[in-house]
Design a protein around this motif. Structure first.
Motif, PDB file in Angstrom:
ATOM      1  N   VAL A 234      -6.957  -8.262  10.302  1.00 26.50           N
ATOM      2  CA  VAL A 234      -7.924  -7.373   9.661  1.00 26.50           C
ATOM      3  C   VAL A 234      -9.289  -7.491  10.345  1.00 26.50           C
ATOM      4  O   VAL A 234      -9.962  -6.488  10.585  1.00 26.50           O
ATOM      5  CB  VAL A 234      -8.056  -7.689   8.157  1.00 26.50           C
TER       6      VAL A 234
ATOM      7  N   LEU B 221      -4.879  -1.643  -0.950  1.00 26.55           N
ATOM      8  CA  LEU B 221      -5.098  -2.899  -1.661  1.00 26.55           C
ATOM      9  C   LEU B 221      -6.390  -3.453  -1.083  1.00 26.55           C
ATOM     10  O   LEU B 221      -6.432  -3.914   0.062  1.00 26.55           O
ATOM     11  CB  LEU B 221      -3.938  -3.855  -1.413  1.00 26.55           C
TER      12      LEU B 221
ATOM     13  N   GLY C 226       2.040   8.702  -0.238  1.00 25.45           N
ATOM     14  CA  GLY C 226       3.006   7.654  -0.522  1.00 25.45           C
ATOM     15  C   GLY C 226       2.477   6.296  -0.112  1.00 25.45           C
ATOM     16  O   GLY C 226       3.222   5.356   0.124  1.00 25.45           O
ATOM     17  N   THR C 227       1.175   6.195  -0.031  1.00 29.01           N
ATOM     18  CA  THR C 227       0.549   4.945   0.378  1.00 29.01           C
ATOM     19  C   THR C 227      -0.621   4.655  -0.551  1.00 29.01           C
ATOM     20  O   THR C 227      -1.276   5.565  -1.025  1.00 29.01           O
ATOM     21  CB  THR C 227       0.015   5.085   1.816  1.00 29.01           C
TER      22      THR C 227
ATOM     23  N   PRO D  40       7.214 -11.799  -3.644  1.00 23.78           N
ATOM     24  CA  PRO D  40       7.082 -12.622  -2.439  1.00 23.78           C
ATOM     25  C   PRO D  40       5.754 -13.372  -2.451  1.00 23.78           C
ATOM     26  O   PRO D  40       5.072 -13.456  -1.459  1.00 23.78           O
ATOM     27  CB  PRO D  40       7.145 -11.581  -1.322  1.00 23.78           C
TER      28      PRO D  40
ATOM     29  N   TYR E 158      -6.463  -0.004   9.731  1.00 17.34           N
ATOM     30  CA  TYR E 158      -6.075  -0.969   8.713  1.00 17.34           C
ATOM     31  C   TYR E 158      -4.569  -1.158   8.716  1.00 17.34           C
ATOM     32  O   TYR E 158      -3.819  -0.219   8.971  1.00 17.34           O
ATOM     33  CB  TYR E 158      -6.530  -0.486   7.342  1.00 17.34           C
ATOM     34  N   PRO E 159      -4.135  -2.373   8.420  1.00  6.43           N
ATOM     35  CA  PRO E 159      -2.696  -2.637   8.439  1.00  6.43           C
ATOM     36  C   PRO E 159      -2.008  -2.328   7.118  1.00  6.43           C
ATOM     37  O   PRO E 159      -2.578  -2.515   6.048  1.00  6.43           O
ATOM     38  CB  PRO E 159      -2.631  -4.132   8.725  1.00  6.43           C
ATOM     39  N   ILE E 160      -0.794  -1.862   7.221  1.00  6.87           N
ATOM     40  CA  ILE E 160       0.061  -1.694   6.053  1.00  6.87           C
ATOM     41  C   ILE E 160       0.867  -2.976   5.919  1.00  6.87           C
ATOM     42  O   ILE E 160       1.456  -3.457   6.884  1.00  6.87           O
ATOM     43  CB  ILE E 160       1.018  -0.507   6.239  1.00  6.87           C
ATOM     44  N   LEU E 161       0.837  -3.516   4.732  1.00  6.55           N
ATOM     45  CA  LEU E 161       1.485  -4.795   4.488  1.00  6.55           C
ATOM     46  C   LEU E 161       2.935  -4.577   4.108  1.00  6.55           C
ATOM     47  O   LEU E 161       3.236  -3.939   3.105  1.00  6.55           O
ATOM     48  CB  LEU E 161       0.736  -5.482   3.343  1.00  6.55           C
ATOM     49  N   MET E 162       3.829  -5.141   4.901  1.00  8.09           N
ATOM     50  CA  MET E 162       5.238  -4.966   4.577  1.00  8.09           C
ATOM     51  C   MET E 162       5.927  -6.320   4.524  1.00  8.09           C
ATOM     52  O   MET E 162       5.492  -7.286   5.153  1.00  8.09           O
ATOM     53  CB  MET E 162       5.914  -4.082   5.620  1.00  8.09           C
TER      54      MET E 162
ATOM     55  N   GLN F 214      14.984  -0.755   5.232  1.00  7.89           N
ATOM     56  CA  GLN F 214      13.963   0.058   4.586  1.00  7.89           C
ATOM     57  C   GLN F 214      12.691   0.072   5.449  1.00  7.89           C
ATOM     58  O   GLN F 214      12.066   1.114   5.648  1.00  7.89           O
ATOM     59  CB  GLN F 214      13.663  -0.569   3.229  1.00  7.89           C
TER      60      GLN F 214
ATOM     61  N   TYR G 198       4.054   1.176   0.291  1.00  4.53           N
ATOM     62  CA  TYR G 198       3.469  -0.054   0.803  1.00  4.53           C
ATOM     63  C   TYR G 198       1.952   0.034   0.779  1.00  4.53           C
ATOM     64  O   TYR G 198       1.383   1.110   0.975  1.00  4.53           O
ATOM     65  CB  TYR G 198       3.954  -0.300   2.224  1.00  4.53           C
ATOM     66  N   PRO G 199       1.301  -1.093   0.559  1.00  3.35           N
ATOM     67  CA  PRO G 199      -0.154  -1.068   0.479  1.00  3.35           C
ATOM     68  C   PRO G 199      -0.830  -1.238   1.833  1.00  3.35           C
ATOM     69  O   PRO G 199      -0.335  -1.951   2.703  1.00  3.35           O
ATOM     70  CB  PRO G 199      -0.471  -2.273  -0.402  1.00  3.35           C
ATOM     71  N   ILE G 200      -1.949  -0.561   1.973  1.00  4.49           N
ATOM     72  CA  ILE G 200      -2.799  -0.764   3.133  1.00  4.49           C
ATOM     73  C   ILE G 200      -3.809  -1.823   2.748  1.00  4.49           C
ATOM     74  O   ILE G 200      -4.448  -1.737   1.703  1.00  4.49           O
ATOM     75  CB  ILE G 200      -3.540   0.533   3.517  1.00  4.49           C
ATOM     76  N   LEU G 201      -3.919  -2.817   3.589  1.00  6.32           N
ATOM     77  CA  LEU G 201      -4.781  -3.954   3.293  1.00  6.32           C
ATOM     78  C   LEU G 201      -6.193  -3.671   3.780  1.00  6.32           C
ATOM     79  O   LEU G 201      -6.424  -3.476   4.973  1.00  6.32           O
ATOM     80  CB  LEU G 201      -4.212  -5.171   4.011  1.00  6.32           C
ATOM     81  N   MET G 202      -7.144  -3.671   2.867  1.00  8.00           N
ATOM     82  CA  MET G 202      -8.514  -3.416   3.282  1.00  8.00           C
ATOM     83  C   MET G 202      -9.415  -4.528   2.791  1.00  8.00           C
ATOM     84  O   MET G 202      -9.121  -5.189   1.800  1.00  8.00           O
ATOM     85  CB  MET G 202      -8.989  -2.072   2.739  1.00  8.00           C
TER      86      MET G 202
ATOM     87  N   ALA H 179      -1.226 -10.063  -3.818  1.00  9.62           N
ATOM     88  CA  ALA H 179      -0.529  -9.281  -2.800  1.00  9.62           C
ATOM     89  C   ALA H 179       0.975  -9.322  -3.052  1.00  9.62           C
ATOM     90  O   ALA H 179       1.657  -8.294  -2.993  1.00  9.62           O
ATOM     91  CB  ALA H 179      -0.853  -9.825  -1.412  1.00  9.62           C
TER      92      ALA H 179
ATOM     93  N   TYR I 274      11.018   3.233   7.324  1.00 11.38           N
ATOM     94  CA  TYR I 274       9.618   3.591   7.087  1.00 11.38           C
ATOM     95  C   TYR I 274       8.865   3.754   8.404  1.00 11.38           C
ATOM     96  O   TYR I 274       8.123   4.711   8.605  1.00 11.38           O
ATOM     97  CB  TYR I 274       8.962   2.496   6.240  1.00 11.38           C
TER      98      TYR I 274
ATOM     99  N   ARG J  26       7.429  -2.149  -3.423  1.00 12.85           N
ATOM    100  CA  ARG J  26       8.424  -2.056  -2.368  1.00 12.85           C
ATOM    101  C   ARG J  26       9.689  -1.314  -2.775  1.00 12.85           C
ATOM    102  O   ARG J  26      10.162  -0.448  -2.038  1.00 12.85           O
ATOM    103  CB  ARG J  26       8.760  -3.450  -1.857  1.00 12.85           C
TER     104      ARG J  26
ATOM    105  N   VAL K 250       3.164  -5.991  -3.767  1.00 11.91           N
ATOM    106  CA  VAL K 250       4.245  -5.648  -2.851  1.00 11.91           C
ATOM    107  C   VAL K 250       5.590  -5.695  -3.564  1.00 11.91           C
ATOM    108  O   VAL K 250       6.427  -4.820  -3.384  1.00 11.91           O
ATOM    109  CB  VAL K 250       4.255  -6.591  -1.626  1.00 11.91           C
TER     110      VAL K 250
ATOM    111  N   PHE L  91       2.983 -14.790   0.810  1.00 11.52           N
ATOM    112  CA  PHE L  91       1.622 -14.355   1.064  1.00 11.52           C
ATOM    113  C   PHE L  91       0.624 -15.437   0.673  1.00 11.52           C
ATOM    114  O   PHE L  91      -0.502 -15.446   1.137  1.00 11.52           O
ATOM    115  CB  PHE L  91       1.340 -13.065   0.292  1.00 11.52           C
TER     116      PHE L  91
END
Lengths: 333, 333
Positions: B89, A58, A54-55, B72, B98-102, B112, A98-102, A85, B116, A93, A89, B76
DNA sequence: CTGAAAGCGCTAACAA
DNA sequence: TTGTTAGCGCTTTCAG
């Protein structure tokens, strides 16, 4: 949760996943128990069996032969990336994903990214490749991970992508400038090794040719504001009587506007200016910039949509989707 | 992987996780087998037992009483956010995390997000709160999820945060302007309901007071370029003899510069301008902007570091870390 | 120092 | 329609 809802965990699972064949009364009972206990299913356990996270990833990928700055700030700070981005999102959303930022800029970090993806941390990837030399698209294709690119890759690769009609955009700019009465046109192109730059330029030149202007002075920039300044400076030196300019992106147009003003040329009176992208920079210009809109947000959303179908249907054929640019008329032309 | 390395999975696990007490010869054998088979451990299975995901959330949270734009993008696209993302990052990547962008802008999306997080998708969260009214910090604190904020919350909340010395920054600007010989100062503040704006203004005013200027004309903006324009317009109308301005961020300074030029005032000749942030906008100004540097990247990295210690040590006390601003002198003052 | 076995929390066949 | 039973792939006691 406390299976104290009085039913088996299988049933709980069923109501949570919205599988029918569950008695309404029991459904109610379970839902209440959930609300009461504040139960939330553990995603790891779930992924373990469903093989879905579920991920998605990006990924921003640069060229970087070796190393770059420790802080990829200027990349994420680019308004263009921000729009991507935002689009991603915005689309994902509502689906609860949600995207993982790489970020990958060196061969090592590229391998790191691939390794991470292969761990099964994500179901797929959206890739914004900054450089022509980027090898990540190929690595992704080889790993046969569901993926979608922003923009057509320089070399053909079996991955779906989304792009805008760069040629059509160039034509839009040319037609508008000519319709406005400009006679002595010039253009500031992007770096000529990237397909998008080539296409914008070609589209502009071709359209100008049909308007009876076979030769158009061109200065190459690199999509940054300062490069727009030096390009305009050069153009002005070589062709002082210019009365219309097409810059291949807004940032360069902004720079060009700055030197035009410095030289006492009024815009759009003395020279008209058309940019490309319709980024926030277009609004920061004085006068506000007439520009070719690059529907980045919509394109990003489409990337999400495409990626999802690739994830659902692993055999879905590689696809591309080209968006139409439009002209946004403001004051500069 | 094919336990065909000739050992048990337990041993493979030990090797992968770098646990000592493994015979070197066996270690070698396992590593070779891994390289050979291209084995990668399944993260979901791992998380299920370790209760760690190796992932954190990077949340941007706005106010939003009800709904906002589906994309949004402008959030960003803000260079400020880009710098935060870059810093986070940059720090986390070498650690393989790595961060998940929310993004949360409405009460629903906030819930939500919380839901999550409670699924155990992440080990902790970094939160950039855009509005004073944002309830997410409190929700996070209540959920007792490891978290770190960017900037001191408007209302005290037991969450660690990182911030810059806004007052000190205001003083830096004041001292510089006075040292430069400016006598008739004015300032463009940020929205006065946010602590950062209040503090920058207070720092500036206090320093000016000690320099013998007890009253400083002030126009309130909202951190956008257009708001800087109208503020400058107003200031100029009410105090035509201004010779120095401190704008509470670079974007507003950029706007102010635009109207100054429109009014034929030279910068820094007629009026000197100092901004705040040292964002990309400072470089896009003409002349380049003298500004108070907000070390956003370093601060973001520190947020990562702090978050990691909170994750490692759940009982680590709530902490704050304030960074010193510095003056970056360019041409506008 | 290494292997065997249990179990993390969930979904999905299979029975009832 | 619901409950029972196996695992998903890994880490981690606990023996050996």
């Amino acid at each position: 949760m406390a299976r104290a809802a009085g039913v088996s965990r299988a049933t709980v699972s069923r109501v949570i996943n919205g599988i029918r064949n569950v008695d309404l009364a029991i459904q109610e009972k379970v839902k209440q128990a959930i609300a009461l206990t504040g139960y939330v299913p553990n995603q790891a356990a779930r992924s373990l069996v469903t093989r879905r996270t579920g991920t998605i990833a990006l990924i921003v990928s640069g060229a970087g032969g070796s190393q770059e700055s420790p802080f990829p700030g200027h990349v994420f700070a680019d308004p263009f990336f921000g729009r991507v981005a935002g689009g991603v999102v915005g689309f994902l959303r509502p689906l609860g994903i949600y995207p993982i930022l790489m970020f990958a800029d060196t061969p090592e970090t590229r391998d790191q990214v691939i390794a991470y993806l292969r761990q099964g941390n994500v179901d797929g990837a959206i890739l914004v490749s900054i450089s022509t030399e980027d090898t990540l698209p190929k690595l992704l294709a080889d790993a046969s991970l569901p993926a979608v690119l922003f923009a057509r890759p320089a070399r053909p690769i079996p991955i779906s992508y989304v792009d805008v009609g760069h040629r059509a955009g160039g034509k839009l700019a040319a037609d508008h400038l000519v319709a406005r009465g400009c006679r002595r046109l010039a253009t500031i192109s992007g770096p000529l090794d990237v397909p998008a730059s080539q296409d914008r330029l070609a589209g502009f030149q071709e359209a100008m040719a049909v308007h009876g202007h076979p030769y158009i002075p061109c200065a190459e920039g690199n999509f940054t504001l300062p490069s727009g300044e030096v390009a305009m400076e050069r153009l002005l030196a070589e062709h002082p009587d210019i009365d219309g300019v097409f810059a291949a992106n807004d940032l360069m147009a902004q720079g060009a506007l700055l030197v035009l003003r410095q030289h006492g040329r009024s815009v759009p009176g003395d020279v008209a200016m058309v940019g490309f992208d319709d980024s926030s920079a277009a609004l920061a210009c004085r006068p506000p910039l007439t520009t070719v809109r690059h529907p980045v947000e919509d394109m990003a959303a489409e990337m999400g949509r495409l990626l999802l179908t690739h994830i659902e249907h692993p055999d879905h054929p590689v696809t591309s989707r080209i968006f139409e640019p439009t002209l946004v008329i403001r004051e500069s032309a």
